[in-house]
Write a protein that holds these residues in place. Sequence first.
Motif, PDB file in Angstrom:
ATOM      1  N   UNK A  86     -41.397  84.665  32.562  1.00  8.14           N
ATOM      2  CA  UNK A  86     -40.813  83.680  31.652  1.00  8.14           C
ATOM      3  C   UNK A  86     -39.996  82.648  32.420  1.00  8.14           C
ATOM      4  N   UNK A  87     -39.696  81.544  31.745  1.00  6.95           N
ATOM      5  CA  UNK A  87     -38.766  80.535  32.242  1.00  6.95           C
ATOM      6  C   UNK A  87     -37.492  80.614  31.404  1.00  6.95           C
ATOM      7  N   UNK A  88     -36.387  80.213  31.987  1.00 10.48           N
ATOM      8  CA  UNK A  88     -35.138  80.248  31.231  1.00 10.48           C
ATOM      9  C   UNK A  88     -34.321  78.983  31.459  1.00 10.48           C
ATOM     10  N   UNK A  89     -33.543  78.652  30.446  1.00 12.28           N
ATOM     11  CA  UNK A  89     -32.601  77.536  30.509  1.00 12.28           C
ATOM     12  C   UNK A  89     -31.266  78.061  31.020  1.00 12.28           C
ATOM     13  N   UNK A  90     -30.558  77.228  31.765  1.00 14.35           N
ATOM     14  CA  UNK A  90     -29.232  77.604  32.248  1.00 14.35           C
ATOM     15  C   UNK A  90     -28.201  76.757  31.521  1.00 14.35           C
ATOM     16  N   UNK A  91     -27.345  77.396  30.733  1.00 16.15           N
ATOM     17  CA  UNK A  91     -26.402  76.685  29.879  1.00 16.15           C
ATOM     18  C   UNK A  91     -24.983  76.901  30.401  1.00 16.15           C
ATOM     19  N   UNK A  92     -24.491  75.958  31.173  1.00 14.09           N
ATOM     20  CA  UNK A  92     -23.146  76.068  31.748  1.00 14.09           C
ATOM     21  C   UNK A  92     -22.067  76.112  30.675  1.00 14.09           C
ATOM     22  N   UNK A  93     -22.354  75.520  29.527  1.00 17.39           N
ATOM     23  CA  UNK A  93     -21.341  75.429  28.469  1.00 17.39           C
ATOM     24  C   UNK A  93     -21.031  76.784  27.839  1.00 17.39           C
ATOM     25  N   UNK A 104     -38.524  79.424  24.847  1.00 17.90           N
ATOM     26  CA  UNK A 104     -39.570  79.886  23.946  1.00 17.90           C
ATOM     27  C   UNK A 104     -40.958  79.739  24.567  1.00 17.90           C
ATOM     28  N   UNK A 105     -41.090  78.832  25.514  1.00 17.23           N
ATOM     29  CA  UNK A 105     -42.386  78.641  26.151  1.00 17.23           C
ATOM     30  C   UNK A 105     -43.392  77.906  25.285  1.00 17.23           C
ATOM     31  N   UNK A 106     -42.891  77.245  24.257  1.00 15.36           N
ATOM     32  CA  UNK A 106     -43.754  76.482  23.348  1.00 15.36           C
ATOM     33  C   UNK A 106     -43.176  75.086  23.157  1.00 15.36           C
ATOM     34  N   UNK A 107     -43.986  74.205  22.591  1.00 20.90           N
ATOM     35  CA  UNK A 107     -43.564  72.814  22.417  1.00 20.90           C
ATOM     36  C   UNK A 107     -42.382  72.688  21.466  1.00 20.90           C
ATOM     37  N   UNK A 108     -42.168  73.682  20.607  1.00 16.52           N
ATOM     38  CA  UNK A 108     -41.074  73.589  19.637  1.00 16.52           C
ATOM     39  C   UNK A 108     -39.795  74.280  20.101  1.00 16.52           C
ATOM     40  N   UNK A 109     -39.707  74.611  21.378  1.00 16.93           N
ATOM     41  CA  UNK A 109     -38.460  75.197  21.888  1.00 16.93           C
ATOM     42  C   UNK A 109     -37.328  74.188  21.671  1.00 16.93           C
ATOM     43  N   UNK A 110     -36.280  74.554  20.932  1.00 19.14           N
ATOM     44  CA  UNK A 110     -35.212  73.600  20.620  1.00 19.14           C
ATOM     45  C   UNK A 110     -34.534  73.015  21.851  1.00 19.14           C
ATOM     46  N   UNK A 111     -34.346  73.805  22.889  1.00 17.26           N
ATOM     47  CA  UNK A 111     -33.691  73.293  24.091  1.00 17.26           C
ATOM     48  C   UNK A 111     -34.598  72.315  24.834  1.00 17.26           C
ATOM     49  N   UNK A 112     -35.869  72.612  24.890  1.00 15.88           N
ATOM     50  CA  UNK A 112     -36.813  71.677  25.523  1.00 15.88           C
ATOM     51  C   UNK A 112     -36.868  70.363  24.748  1.00 15.88           C
ATOM     52  N   UNK A 113     -36.779  70.462  23.426  1.00 16.31           N
ATOM     53  CA  UNK A 113     -36.891  69.263  22.588  1.00 16.31           C
ATOM     54  C   UNK A 113     -35.728  68.298  22.792  1.00 16.31           C
ATOM     55  N   UNK A 114     -34.560  68.806  23.219  1.00 17.84           N
ATOM     56  CA  UNK A 114     -33.435  67.883  23.456  1.00 17.84           C
ATOM     57  C   UNK A 114     -33.354  67.490  24.932  1.00 17.84           C
ATOM     58  N   UNK A 115     -34.386  67.847  25.686  1.00 20.58           N
ATOM     59  CA  UNK A 115     -34.455  67.409  27.077  1.00 20.58           C
ATOM     60  C   UNK A 115     -33.843  68.352  28.091  1.00 20.58           C
ATOM     61  N   UNK A 116     -33.441  69.550  27.651  1.00 23.06           N
ATOM     62  CA  UNK A 116     -32.902  70.521  28.601  1.00 23.06           C
ATOM     63  C   UNK A 116     -34.080  71.291  29.205  1.00 23.06           C
ATOM     64  N   UNK A 117     -34.319  71.091  30.475  1.00 29.16           N
ATOM     65  CA  UNK A 117     -35.476  71.685  31.126  1.00 29.16           C
ATOM     66  C   UNK A 117     -35.211  73.127  31.525  1.00 29.16           C
ATOM     67  N   UNK A 118     -36.203  73.984  31.267  1.00 31.72           N
ATOM     68  CA  UNK A 118     -36.110  75.382  31.713  1.00 31.72           C
ATOM     69  C   UNK A 118     -36.357  75.407  33.215  1.00 31.72           C
ATOM     70  N   UNK A 119     -35.311  75.691  33.979  1.00 32.42           N
ATOM     71  CA  UNK A 119     -35.384  75.511  35.431  1.00 32.42           C
ATOM     72  C   UNK A 119     -35.597  76.802  36.216  1.00 32.42           C
ATOM     73  N   UNK A 143     -38.366  88.375  40.364  1.00 34.52           N
ATOM     74  CA  UNK A 143     -38.777  87.564  41.505  1.00 34.52           C
ATOM     75  C   UNK A 143     -38.908  86.104  41.107  1.00 34.52           C
ATOM     76  N   UNK A 144     -38.459  85.215  41.997  1.00 39.83           N
ATOM     77  CA  UNK A 144     -38.633  83.786  41.786  1.00 39.83           C
ATOM     78  C   UNK A 144     -40.051  83.367  42.119  1.00 39.83           C
ATOM     79  N   UNK A 145     -40.339  82.091  41.936  1.00 39.53           N
ATOM     80  CA  UNK A 145     -41.710  81.609  42.066  1.00 39.53           C
ATOM     81  C   UNK A 145     -42.268  81.771  43.475  1.00 39.53           C
ATOM     82  N   UNK A 146     -41.448  81.565  44.503  1.00 42.46           N
ATOM     83  CA  UNK A 146     -41.940  81.658  45.878  1.00 42.46           C
ATOM     84  C   UNK A 146     -42.379  83.075  46.212  1.00 42.46           C
ATOM     85  N   UNK A 147     -41.524  84.046  45.921  1.00 41.66           N
ATOM     86  CA  UNK A 147     -41.863  85.437  46.192  1.00 41.66           C
ATOM     87  C   UNK A 147     -42.996  85.894  45.277  1.00 41.66           C
TER      88      UNK A 147
END
Length: 240
Positions: A86-93, A104-119, A143-147
């Motif tokens: 999975x991918x996850x958003x990091x919310x400092x707030x 959510x991994x879908x086009x309707x993910x609320x965080x993705x919709x406001x421009x917060x990228x899952x990093x 494991x991260x993407x490289x490993x």
Amino acid sequence: MPETRTYGRRRRQLPTTSPEQSDAVPAKREAVSGRVVSTGSGGSTQMAGWDAMEKTASASGSDMYLKVDDKPMVIKILGDGPFDVYNSHWIDEIEDGSKSVRCWGTADCPLCQIGDKAKRFSACFDVISLEDPDAPTLRVWEAGIKIARQLKDIATDGKRGPLNRADLYFTIKKETKKKSVEYTLERVKERDLYEEYDVEPLTDEALDAFLVEAHQWGDVVKEKLDEDAMAEVVDLLMES
């Protein structure tokens, strides 16, 4: 066609028995499991609100994860692939609890919709940590993407794979360079374990005991937040 997932010294399907139903006999060295969360895949949780968000975000607990440091740690991978990706958003707030929110991994993910990228990318593997050779312990390795790509290369190589080959172990360590962290993964043959790392190979009985505790294919370690909880995270970001 679903991927085949195999475990242990003998190529086989993951047992479906629960820990309570299993008669697996542990080896002389106790098989110590971490707090493994097996919640099933897909769907949203039925909880809402900040308290629910924090409960869900921290439900997996830090004690179940493999903690990698600057010394090589010997591990045995149980599956021939990740059971959860999975991918996850990091919310400092978020001030209290986990700042990581599963996308959510879908086009309707609320965080993705406001421009917060899952990093953050996570590929989750069940591994046996042999950091303490006398007390092997079941852990989830995020494991991260490289490993993860290194592991995929090994898993799909007819000569080097699969990851859970009977005679195959790994070492993993991390190194911090300025503001970045790099991980180093190395393959170790069973015959070299004791000479190079003073670690005895696991017995079939020990592996069987760990397999009973392992995740099923598609289990999740971090649940998705439902619509109400996601809406509160979005509000938090919009207010900041």
